[in-house]
Design an enzyme around this catalytic site. Sequence first.
Site, PDB file in Angstrom:
ATOM      1  N   LYS A 116       0.823  -1.210   0.000  1.00 25.67           N
ATOM      2  CA  LYS A 116       0.000   0.000   0.000  1.00 25.67           C
ATOM      3  C   LYS A 116       0.859   1.264   0.000  1.00 25.67           C
ATOM      4  O   LYS A 116       0.538   2.262   0.623  1.00 25.67           O
ATOM      5  CB  LYS A 116      -0.914   0.017   1.233  1.00 25.67           C
ATOM      6  N   CYS A 117       1.937   1.234  -0.727  1.00 30.97           N
ATOM      7  CA  CYS A 117       2.927   2.301  -0.755  1.00 30.97           C
ATOM      8  C   CYS A 117       2.904   2.971  -2.130  1.00 30.97           C
ATOM      9  O   CYS A 117       2.573   2.329  -3.129  1.00 30.97           O
ATOM     10  CB  CYS A 117       4.302   1.680  -0.482  1.00 30.97           C
ATOM     11  N   GLY A 118       3.295   4.224  -2.180  1.00 31.76           N
ATOM     12  CA  GLY A 118       3.413   4.894  -3.471  1.00 31.76           C
ATOM     13  C   GLY A 118       4.426   4.225  -4.384  1.00 31.76           C
ATOM     14  O   GLY A 118       4.374   4.368  -5.601  1.00 31.76           O
TER      15      GLY A 118
END
Length: 160
Positions: free
Chosen positions: A36-38
Site C-alpha cells: 500500500k505504498c506509493g
Amino acid sequence: MSSPLYDIEVLTLKGEATTLASHAGKVLLIVNTASKCGLTPQYEGLEKLHRDYAERGLVVLGFPCNQFGGQEPGDAEQIASFCSLKYDVTFPLFAKIDVNGADTHPLYQYLKSKAPGLLDTEAIKWNFTKFLVSRDGQAIERFAPTTEPKDLTAAIEKLL
C-alpha cells in the site's frame, strides 16, 4: 568459503523456516516490500528483472515490512494474493519482518552492516530499499527506495 548470509533463518510467506542457502551461487536482489505504498508499482519492475535475468542467475527476494506508515497491513495470504493478482509476482516472498529497531530481522542486520546507506547510516529509510548481493553472498550495494528496478540493470549485469 560460505557467506554467513546463507545461514540466516527466514520464514517463507507460508510460515516455513528456511535459509537462503538454496540461493547460494546466485545474484540476489533483496527488497523490503509493501502493498500500500506509493512505490508499490515497483513490484512490476522487480518481477521483470526476475524474469529477464533468472536464467542467468538472478533471484529477487521480497521481504514485506509494515514499519513505514503501516503500508503492509495484510496477513501472509493477503500479501500473496495481492502480489499474484495485481503484479503477477513469481519471485519468492517471505514472511513480514522488521528492518529497523529492536526487532530488526538478522538478515537486515547483516545487510545493513555490509552495505550502509548514505553517510554510512544503517537505517532503512523506506519501503523498497534494495540490496544487491553477489554470487558469493557479499552485499555489494544498497539502492534507495526511489531507484527504479530498471535502473539496476547495469549493476546486475556486472555480477552476472
